[in-house]
Design a protein around this motif. Structure first.
Motif, PDB file in Angstrom:
ATOM      1  N   LEU A  47       0.824  -1.208   0.000  1.00 52.19           N
ATOM      2  CA  LEU A  47       0.000   0.000   0.000  1.00 52.19           C
ATOM      3  C   LEU A  47       0.858   1.259   0.000  1.00 52.19           C
ATOM      4  CD1 LEU A  47      -2.851  -1.001   2.486  1.00 52.19           C
ATOM      5  CD2 LEU A  47      -2.977  -0.798  -0.008  1.00 52.19           C
ATOM      6  N   VAL A  48       1.966   1.220   0.748  1.00 48.56           N
ATOM      7  CA  VAL A  48       2.868   2.380   0.795  1.00 48.56           C
ATOM      8  C   VAL A  48       3.478   2.630  -0.575  1.00 48.56           C
ATOM      9  CG1 VAL A  48       4.995   3.293   1.792  1.00 48.56           C
ATOM     10  CG2 VAL A  48       3.362   2.074   3.247  1.00 48.56           C
ATOM     11  N   ALA A  49       3.933   1.555  -1.235  1.00 46.44           N
ATOM     12  CA  ALA A  49       4.527   1.691  -2.560  1.00 46.44           C
ATOM     13  C   ALA A  49       3.512   2.241  -3.556  1.00 46.44           C
ATOM     14  CB  ALA A  49       5.061   0.340  -3.030  1.00 46.44           C
ATOM     15  N   ALA A  50       2.280   1.709  -3.486  1.00 45.64           N
ATOM     16  CA  ALA A  50       1.239   2.179  -4.395  1.00 45.64           C
ATOM     17  C   ALA A  50       0.913   3.649  -4.144  1.00 45.64           C
ATOM     18  CB  ALA A  50      -0.016   1.321  -4.239  1.00 45.64           C
ATOM     19  N   ALA A  51       0.832   4.031  -2.869  1.00 42.10           N
ATOM     20  CA  ALA A  51       0.512   5.420  -2.530  1.00 42.10           C
ATOM     21  C   ALA A  51       1.604   6.366  -3.021  1.00 42.10           C
ATOM     22  CB  ALA A  51       0.337   5.563  -1.025  1.00 42.10           C
ATOM     23  N   LEU A  52       2.865   5.984  -2.843  1.00 39.46           N
ATOM     24  CA  LEU A  52       3.968   6.822  -3.303  1.00 39.46           C
ATOM     25  C   LEU A  52       3.950   6.954  -4.824  1.00 39.46           C
ATOM     26  CD1 LEU A  52       6.884   5.590  -1.002  1.00 39.46           C
ATOM     27  CD2 LEU A  52       5.664   7.764  -0.884  1.00 39.46           C
ATOM     28  N   GLY A  53       3.649   5.845  -5.512  1.00 38.95           N
ATOM     29  CA  GLY A  53       3.583   5.902  -6.962  1.00 38.95           C
ATOM     30  C   GLY A  53       2.478   6.819  -7.447  1.00 38.95           C
ATOM     31  N   ALA A  71      10.280  -0.346 -22.616  1.00 37.34           N
ATOM     32  CA  ALA A  71       9.664   0.260 -21.437  1.00 37.34           C
ATOM     33  C   ALA A  71       8.314  -0.384 -21.134  1.00 37.34           C
ATOM     34  CB  ALA A  71       9.502   1.764 -21.654  1.00 37.34           C
ATOM     35  N   SER A  72       7.527  -0.655 -22.175  1.00 33.67           N
ATOM     36  CA  SER A  72       6.229  -1.302 -21.989  1.00 33.67           C
ATOM     37  C   SER A  72       6.403  -2.716 -21.437  1.00 33.67           C
ATOM     38  CB  SER A  72       5.466  -1.346 -23.314  1.00 33.67           C
ATOM     39  OG  SER A  72       5.220  -0.046 -23.803  1.00 33.67           O
ATOM     40  N   LEU A  73       7.409  -3.420 -21.931  1.00 31.85           N
ATOM     41  CA  LEU A  73       7.662  -4.771 -21.446  1.00 31.85           C
ATOM     42  C   LEU A  73       8.103  -4.764 -19.982  1.00 31.85           C
ATOM     43  CD1 LEU A  73       9.452  -6.408 -24.504  1.00 31.85           C
ATOM     44  CD2 LEU A  73       7.293  -7.135 -23.477  1.00 31.85           C
ATOM     45  N   TRP A  74       9.014  -3.851 -19.631  1.00 31.01           N
ATOM     46  CA  TRP A  74       9.508  -3.810 -18.259  1.00 31.01           C
ATOM     47  C   TRP A  74       8.368  -3.493 -17.284  1.00 31.01           C
ATOM     48  CZ3 TRP A  74      13.943  -0.075 -16.256  1.00 31.01           C
ATOM     49  CH2 TRP A  74      14.292  -0.449 -14.958  1.00 31.01           C
ATOM     50  N   THR A  75       7.657  -2.419 -17.535  1.00 32.69           N
ATOM     51  CA  THR A  75       6.613  -1.982 -16.619  1.00 32.69           C
ATOM     52  C   THR A  75       5.406  -2.916 -16.637  1.00 32.69           C
ATOM     53  OG1 THR A  75       7.296   0.306 -17.019  1.00 32.69           O
ATOM     54  CG2 THR A  75       5.180  -0.034 -15.935  1.00 32.69           C
ATOM     55  N   GLY A  76       4.903  -3.202 -17.841  1.00 32.86           N
ATOM     56  CA  GLY A  76       3.689  -4.001 -17.946  1.00 32.86           C
ATOM     57  C   GLY A  76       3.869  -5.438 -17.495  1.00 32.86           C
ATOM     58  N   THR A  77       5.001  -6.047 -17.839  1.00 33.19           N
ATOM     59  CA  THR A  77       5.229  -7.434 -17.445  1.00 33.19           C
ATOM     60  C   THR A  77       5.450  -7.547 -15.943  1.00 33.19           C
ATOM     61  OG1 THR A  77       6.271  -7.779 -19.609  1.00 33.19           O
ATOM     62  CG2 THR A  77       6.502  -9.534 -17.988  1.00 33.19           C
ATOM     63  N   LEU A  78       6.149  -6.577 -15.346  1.00 35.79           N
ATOM     64  CA  LEU A  78       6.335  -6.596 -13.894  1.00 35.79           C
ATOM     65  C   LEU A  78       4.985  -6.493 -13.192  1.00 35.79           C
ATOM     66  CD1 LEU A  78       8.083  -6.597 -11.382  1.00 35.79           C
ATOM     67  CD2 LEU A  78       8.397  -4.128 -11.656  1.00 35.79           C
ATOM     68  N   LEU A  79       4.102  -5.624 -13.684  1.00 35.70           N
ATOM     69  CA  LEU A  79       2.764  -5.523 -13.110  1.00 35.70           C
ATOM     70  C   LEU A  79       2.034  -6.856 -13.201  1.00 35.70           C
ATOM     71  CD1 LEU A  79       0.293  -3.962 -12.035  1.00 35.70           C
ATOM     72  CD2 LEU A  79      -0.222  -3.325 -14.405  1.00 35.70           C
ATOM     73  N   TYR A  80       2.091  -7.493 -14.363  1.00 31.12           N
ATOM     74  CA  TYR A  80       1.389  -8.769 -14.539  1.00 31.12           C
ATOM     75  C   TYR A  80       1.981  -9.853 -13.643  1.00 31.12           C
ATOM     76  CZ  TYR A  80      -1.030 -12.606 -16.830  1.00 31.12           C
ATOM     77  OH  TYR A  80      -1.830 -13.694 -17.078  1.00 31.12           O
ATOM     78  N   VAL A  81       3.300  -9.908 -13.544  1.00 31.86           N
ATOM     79  CA  VAL A  81       3.951 -10.926 -12.712  1.00 31.86           C
ATOM     80  C   VAL A  81       3.561 -10.757 -11.243  1.00 31.86           C
ATOM     81  CG1 VAL A  81       6.201 -11.640 -11.792  1.00 31.86           C
ATOM     82  CG2 VAL A  81       5.861 -11.409 -14.260  1.00 31.86           C
ATOM     83  N   LEU A  82       3.526  -9.523 -10.757  1.00 30.19           N
ATOM     84  CA  LEU A  82       3.121  -9.288  -9.374  1.00 30.19           C
ATOM     85  C   LEU A  82       1.663  -9.692  -9.157  1.00 30.19           C
ATOM     86  CD1 LEU A  82       4.855  -5.860  -8.619  1.00 30.19           C
ATOM     87  CD2 LEU A  82       5.476  -8.124  -7.738  1.00 30.19           C
ATOM     88  N   ALA A 109      10.303  -5.317  -5.587  1.00 28.49           N
ATOM     89  CA  ALA A 109       9.666  -5.322  -6.901  1.00 28.49           C
ATOM     90  C   ALA A 109       8.453  -4.392  -6.910  1.00 28.49           C
ATOM     91  CB  ALA A 109       9.243  -6.736  -7.282  1.00 28.49           C
ATOM     92  N   ARG A 110       7.708  -4.347  -5.810  1.00 27.23           N
ATOM     93  CA  ARG A 110       6.550  -3.445  -5.739  1.00 27.23           C
ATOM     94  C   ARG A 110       6.999  -1.983  -5.755  1.00 27.23           C
ATOM     95  NH1 ARG A 110       4.592  -7.132  -1.459  1.00 27.23           N
ATOM     96  NH2 ARG A 110       3.009  -8.506  -2.347  1.00 27.23           N
ATOM     97  N   VAL A 111       8.057  -1.677  -5.019  1.00 25.36           N
ATOM     98  CA  VAL A 111       8.571  -0.306  -5.025  1.00 25.36           C
ATOM     99  C   VAL A 111       9.119   0.032  -6.407  1.00 25.36           C
ATOM    100  CG1 VAL A 111      10.206   1.294  -3.955  1.00 25.36           C
ATOM    101  CG2 VAL A 111       9.123  -0.476  -2.568  1.00 25.36           C
ATOM    102  N   GLU A 112       9.767  -0.937  -7.040  1.00 22.89           N
ATOM    103  CA  GLU A 112      10.270  -0.744  -8.404  1.00 22.89           C
ATOM    104  C   GLU A 112       9.134  -0.378  -9.350  1.00 22.89           C
ATOM    105  OE1 GLU A 112      12.107  -3.520 -11.998  1.00 22.89           O
ATOM    106  OE2 GLU A 112      12.107  -4.263  -9.941  1.00 22.89           O
ATOM    107  N   LEU A 113       7.995  -1.069  -9.216  1.00 21.65           N
ATOM    108  CA  LEU A 113       6.846  -0.779 -10.077  1.00 21.65           C
ATOM    109  C   LEU A 113       6.326   0.638  -9.828  1.00 21.65           C
ATOM    110  CD1 LEU A 113       4.803  -1.803 -12.164  1.00 21.65           C
ATOM    111  CD2 LEU A 113       3.423  -2.680 -10.269  1.00 21.65           C
ATOM    112  N   ALA A 114       6.316   1.068  -8.562  1.00 21.81           N
ATOM    113  CA  ALA A 114       5.863   2.432  -8.247  1.00 21.81           C
ATOM    114  C   ALA A 114       6.790   3.464  -8.876  1.00 21.81           C
ATOM    115  CB  ALA A 114       5.805   2.616  -6.729  1.00 21.81           C
ATOM    116  N   VAL A 115       8.096   3.223  -8.821  1.00 15.69           N
ATOM    117  CA  VAL A 115       9.059   4.137  -9.436  1.00 15.69           C
ATOM    118  C   VAL A 115       8.876   4.154 -10.954  1.00 15.69           C
ATOM    119  CG1 VAL A 115      11.517   4.583  -9.820  1.00 15.69           C
ATOM    120  CG2 VAL A 115      10.720   3.882  -7.559  1.00 15.69           C
ATOM    121  N   LEU A 116       8.631   2.983 -11.535  1.00 12.36           N
ATOM    122  CA  LEU A 116       8.418   2.915 -12.982  1.00 12.36           C
ATOM    123  C   LEU A 116       7.166   3.687 -13.390  1.00 12.36           C
ATOM    124  CD1 LEU A 116       9.306  -0.817 -13.751  1.00 12.36           C
ATOM    125  CD2 LEU A 116      10.623   1.209 -14.350  1.00 12.36           C
ATOM    126  N   ALA A 117       6.138   3.693 -12.533  1.00  9.13           N
ATOM    127  CA  ALA A 117       4.928   4.460 -12.840  1.00  9.13           C
ATOM    128  C   ALA A 117       5.239   5.946 -12.942  1.00  9.13           C
ATOM    129  CB  ALA A 117       3.867   4.210 -11.775  1.00  9.13           C
TER     130      ALA A 117
END
Length: 293
Positions: free
Chosen positions: A3-9, A169-180, A265-273
């Protein structure tokens, strides 16, 4: 932690969309950009829709056997199509031109091509052969790359670099989201999925680093790095790219030691957003070449 990672993103994305253009041009002498916030938001929605759809297509191959999350490829493609349509209408409103005239402009034709390609991708993703969506998605990415280089009449070096960069960029961000999302749907087998993703992400990262570096050297004069809005936004994006790289390394290190790799990985996704939001802003602020030459 999630939740913290999502909120920061979310906060970072909102800050970029609402305040990014104004803060970036402070003290540069550049004029106010008409509808900068709205354009940035629509570009963000377009890139997000592409990333979600592309990431799901790649993520299904990585996920292997087992429960899968609810598919989002169709909504993602429809979101990208709606955003491209919104950009087309905004272009007509800002320029004061009628839609038939806007359709005749280069940017208008490319936005229309992007919208139609994303609509076709949504149809393919909803079919029995969702992999066919890769073809219209590729067309949408090429159209976006051509739009990003109005100075080039055809498919030049800059356009080619942008195609590879946007795809990676789409592969990095989108695939990480799907994997999580896959990990949330499964109780076991998560580590194997993350390992397969990490191998793909290494190649994607290399493509991003190379194309980003070459594009920066080609497009950003050194003297414009701190004195233009484009240069400032790009420097912030590069700093966050470095942070995302460190988080990816931290997740990989945890995988090697059999520890839980999902927190970094969740924080990474927030930074990528936030990076995606900054990429959207870069398409709005003036190109420094037009200011210096």
């Amino acid at each position: 932690m999630a939740l913290v990672a999502a909120a920061l993103g979310v906060l970072g994305v909102l800050a970029v969309v609402g305040l990014g253009a104004g803060l970036a041009r402070t003290g540069t002498g550049e004029l106010r950009i008409p509808a900068a916030g709205t354009t940035t938001l629509l570009r963000l929605l377009l890139l997000t829709g592409l990333a979600v759809t592309v990431g799901e297509l790649a993520g299904r191959r990585i996920a292997g056997q087992g429960p899968l999350p609810r598919p989002l490829a169709v909504p993602g493609a429809l979101l990208a199509a709606a955003a491209a349509t919104g950009l087309l209408l905004l272009l007509a409103a800002v320029s004061g031109l009628s839609l038939p005239v806007v359709y005749g402009l280069r940017e208008g034709r490319l936005l229309l091509a992007t919208a139609n390609a994303c609509l076709l991708a949504a149809v393919c993703a909803a079919s029995r052969r969702p992999g066919l969506a890769a073809l219209p998605l590729a067309a949408a990415i090429v159209a976006e790359a051509l739009r990003a280089h109005p100075e080039s009449p055809g498919f030049g070096v800059g356009t080619g670099l942008t195609v590879v960069h946007l795809t990676a960029a789409s592969l990095w961000t989108g695939t990480l989201l799907y994997v999580l999302r896959v990990l949330r749907a499964r109780d076991e087998g998560g580590r194997a999925v993350l390992l397969r993703y990490a191998r793909m992400a290494a190649c994607v990262y290399a493509a991003l680093a190379v194309t980003g570096t070459v594009s920066t050297l080609r497009r950003l004069p050194l003297e414009a790095a701190f004195t233009t809005a484009y240069g400032r936004v790009l420097l912030v994006k590069l700093a966050l790219f470095g942070a995302a790289s460190l988080l990816a390394l931290a997740a990989r290190s945890r995988l090697r030691s059999d520890a839980d790799a999902t927190p970094p990985a969740r924080v990474e996704l927030a930074v990528l957003a936030v990076i995606v939001a900054l990429s959207s802003l870069l398409t709005v602020v003036p190109d420094p070449h037009w200011l210096l030459f």
